[in-house]
Motif scaffolding. Sequence first.
Motif, PDB file in Angstrom:
ATOM      1  N   THR A  35       0.843  -1.200   0.000  1.00  0.00           N
ATOM      2  CA  THR A  35       0.000   0.000   0.000  1.00  0.00           C
ATOM      3  C   THR A  35       0.877   1.249   0.000  1.00  0.00           C
ATOM      4  OG1 THR A  35      -1.716  -1.165   1.245  1.00  0.00           O
ATOM      5  CG2 THR A  35      -1.839   1.228   1.210  1.00  0.00           C
ATOM      6  N   TYR A  36       0.477   2.232  -0.773  1.00  0.00           N
ATOM      7  CA  TYR A  36       1.240   3.480  -0.818  1.00  0.00           C
ATOM      8  C   TYR A  36       0.292   4.664  -0.790  1.00  0.00           C
ATOM      9  CZ  TYR A  36      -0.030   3.372  -5.795  1.00  0.00           C
ATOM     10  OH  TYR A  36      -0.728   3.315  -6.975  1.00  0.00           O
ATOM     11  N   SER A  37       0.807   5.804  -0.358  1.00  0.00           N
ATOM     12  CA  SER A  37       0.007   7.013  -0.223  1.00  0.00           C
ATOM     13  C   SER A  37      -0.287   7.621  -1.588  1.00  0.00           C
ATOM     14  CB  SER A  37       0.734   8.034   0.659  1.00  0.00           C
ATOM     15  OG  SER A  37       0.022   9.252   0.704  1.00  0.00           O
ATOM     16  N   ASN A  38      -1.513   8.084  -1.764  1.00  0.00           N
ATOM     17  CA  ASN A  38      -1.924   8.719  -3.006  1.00  0.00           C
ATOM     18  C   ASN A  38      -2.283  10.190  -2.808  1.00  0.00           C
ATOM     19  OD1 ASN A  38      -2.772   8.450  -5.896  1.00  0.00           O
ATOM     20  ND2 ASN A  38      -4.778   8.987  -5.046  1.00  0.00           N
TER      21      ASN A  38
ATOM     22  N   ARG B 226      -5.099  -0.816  -7.339  1.00  0.00           N
ATOM     23  CA  ARG B 226      -4.621  -0.700  -8.710  1.00  0.00           C
ATOM     24  C   ARG B 226      -4.611  -2.086  -9.344  1.00  0.00           C
ATOM     25  NH1 ARG B 226      -4.548   4.663 -10.340  1.00  0.00           N
ATOM     26  NH2 ARG B 226      -3.213   5.942  -8.982  1.00  0.00           N
ATOM     27  N   GLY B 227      -4.663  -2.129 -10.643  1.00  0.00           N
ATOM     28  CA  GLY B 227      -4.490  -3.396 -11.342  1.00  0.00           C
ATOM     29  C   GLY B 227      -5.750  -4.201 -11.517  1.00  0.00           C
ATOM     30  N   ILE B 228      -6.921  -3.664 -11.154  1.00  0.00           N
ATOM     31  CA  ILE B 228      -8.174  -4.395 -11.348  1.00  0.00           C
ATOM     32  C   ILE B 228      -8.690  -4.131 -12.755  1.00  0.00           C
ATOM     33  CG2 ILE B 228     -10.556  -4.646 -10.575  1.00  0.00           C
ATOM     34  CD1 ILE B 228      -9.695  -3.873  -7.803  1.00  0.00           C
ATOM     35  N   ASN B 229      -9.011  -5.203 -13.487  1.00  0.00           N
ATOM     36  CA  ASN B 229      -9.518  -4.995 -14.842  1.00  0.00           C
ATOM     37  C   ASN B 229     -10.927  -4.410 -14.800  1.00  0.00           C
ATOM     38  OD1 ASN B 229     -11.438  -7.217 -14.617  1.00  0.00           O
ATOM     39  ND2 ASN B 229      -9.673  -8.571 -14.811  1.00  0.00           N
TER      40      ASN B 229
ATOM     41  N   THR C 115      -5.328  -1.974   6.819  1.00  0.00           N
ATOM     42  CA  THR C 115      -4.435  -1.016   6.177  1.00  0.00           C
ATOM     43  C   THR C 115      -5.171   0.305   6.024  1.00  0.00           C
ATOM     44  OG1 THR C 115      -3.006  -0.620   4.252  1.00  0.00           O
ATOM     45  CG2 THR C 115      -5.125  -1.653   3.836  1.00  0.00           C
ATOM     46  N   GLY C 116      -4.421   1.394   5.820  1.00  0.00           N
ATOM     47  CA  GLY C 116      -5.040   2.705   5.648  1.00  0.00           C
ATOM     48  C   GLY C 116      -5.771   3.167   6.894  1.00  0.00           C
TER      49      GLY C 116
ATOM     50  N   ALA D 168      -7.132   7.980  -0.688  1.00  0.00           N
ATOM     51  CA  ALA D 168      -6.049   8.269   0.243  1.00  0.00           C
ATOM     52  C   ALA D 168      -4.868   7.338   0.022  1.00  0.00           C
ATOM     53  CB  ALA D 168      -6.556   8.148   1.675  1.00  0.00           C
ATOM     54  N   PHE D 169      -5.163   6.059  -0.217  1.00  0.00           N
ATOM     55  CA  PHE D 169      -4.121   5.041  -0.395  1.00  0.00           C
ATOM     56  C   PHE D 169      -4.529   4.094  -1.518  1.00  0.00           C
ATOM     57  CE2 PHE D 169      -4.319   6.186   4.110  1.00  0.00           C
ATOM     58  CZ  PHE D 169      -3.024   6.633   4.331  1.00  0.00           C
TER      59      PHE D 169
END
Length: 231
Positions: A14-17, A48-51, A82-83, A176-177
Motif C-alpha cells: 500500500t502506498y500514499s496517493n 490498482r491493477g483491477i480490470n 491497512t489505511g 487516500a491510499f
Amino acid sequence: MTNAPTILTLDCDTYSNDPQPPLCALCYLSDPKFRSKLGFVQFPQRFRGINKKDIYACEHKRLYKINPFGMDGLLGPNYLGTGCFFSRRVFFGGPSHLLLPEMPQLGPNNVVDKPFQSQEVLELAHHVAGCSYEKNTTWGLKIGVRYGSLVEDFFTGYQMHCEGWKSIFCHPDRAAFYGDAPMKLVDVLNQNKRWSIGDLEVAFSKYSPITHGTRAMGPTMPKSVFLVLGT
C-alpha cells in the motif's frame, strides 16, 4: 516501534496517493468531542491493477465501502488492516481502563527523553524487534494487535469496539491510499480461504459476536460484525 501518539498502519503493498489524509485523521483524533473514545480512523481500501470487469471481485465494495458507511452510524467501521490511523492509547485497554505493559518504556504515556542513538534506546529497539519479547506477557492478548486468528485486523478492531472504543470511516473524494489486488485466480482463492478460516476462528471462539459481542456492545453491533464475517 514508536512512542508517537498516532500510528498509521499500511500493508506492504500500500502506498500514499494524497498528502491530506494525515491531517484529516488528526482533525478527528484531536477533536475534543471524539478524542476520549475515538480509537481509530479508517480509510477505504482502493486498488490498482483491477480490470474493468473485475472478474475476480477483488474490489470488495461491500466490505471496504458499503459496510463501513453503514457501520459509521453505530460504533464505527471495523479495522480493515491497512489505511488506518490509530490513537496509540487504543492498544492499551478500553477508554476508561488503562493496561500497562510489563515494560514501562513501552507504555502509552511514556516519553522518550534520550536521543534515538543512545545505547538504552537501541537495546530496547533490538529487544522488541525480536521474536520473543511478547512471550508470557499480555501483548497480543490484551495489549497491542490481537493474535489468535488469521484475520488479526478484524479481530483487533472487533475487540477494540468491545472494549468501548469508537471508530470513524473517512472517505475523501480522492483515494487516500492504493494497494495491489491479486492478479491470479489462485491468489484470490488463497486470500479468501485465509479470510474465511480466520472469520470462523473468531465466530466459534469465546469472543463470538453472538455471546461476547452481545454482552459488550448490545444486540446491534454483532449484526454488523456478521456482515463482515459473511463477506
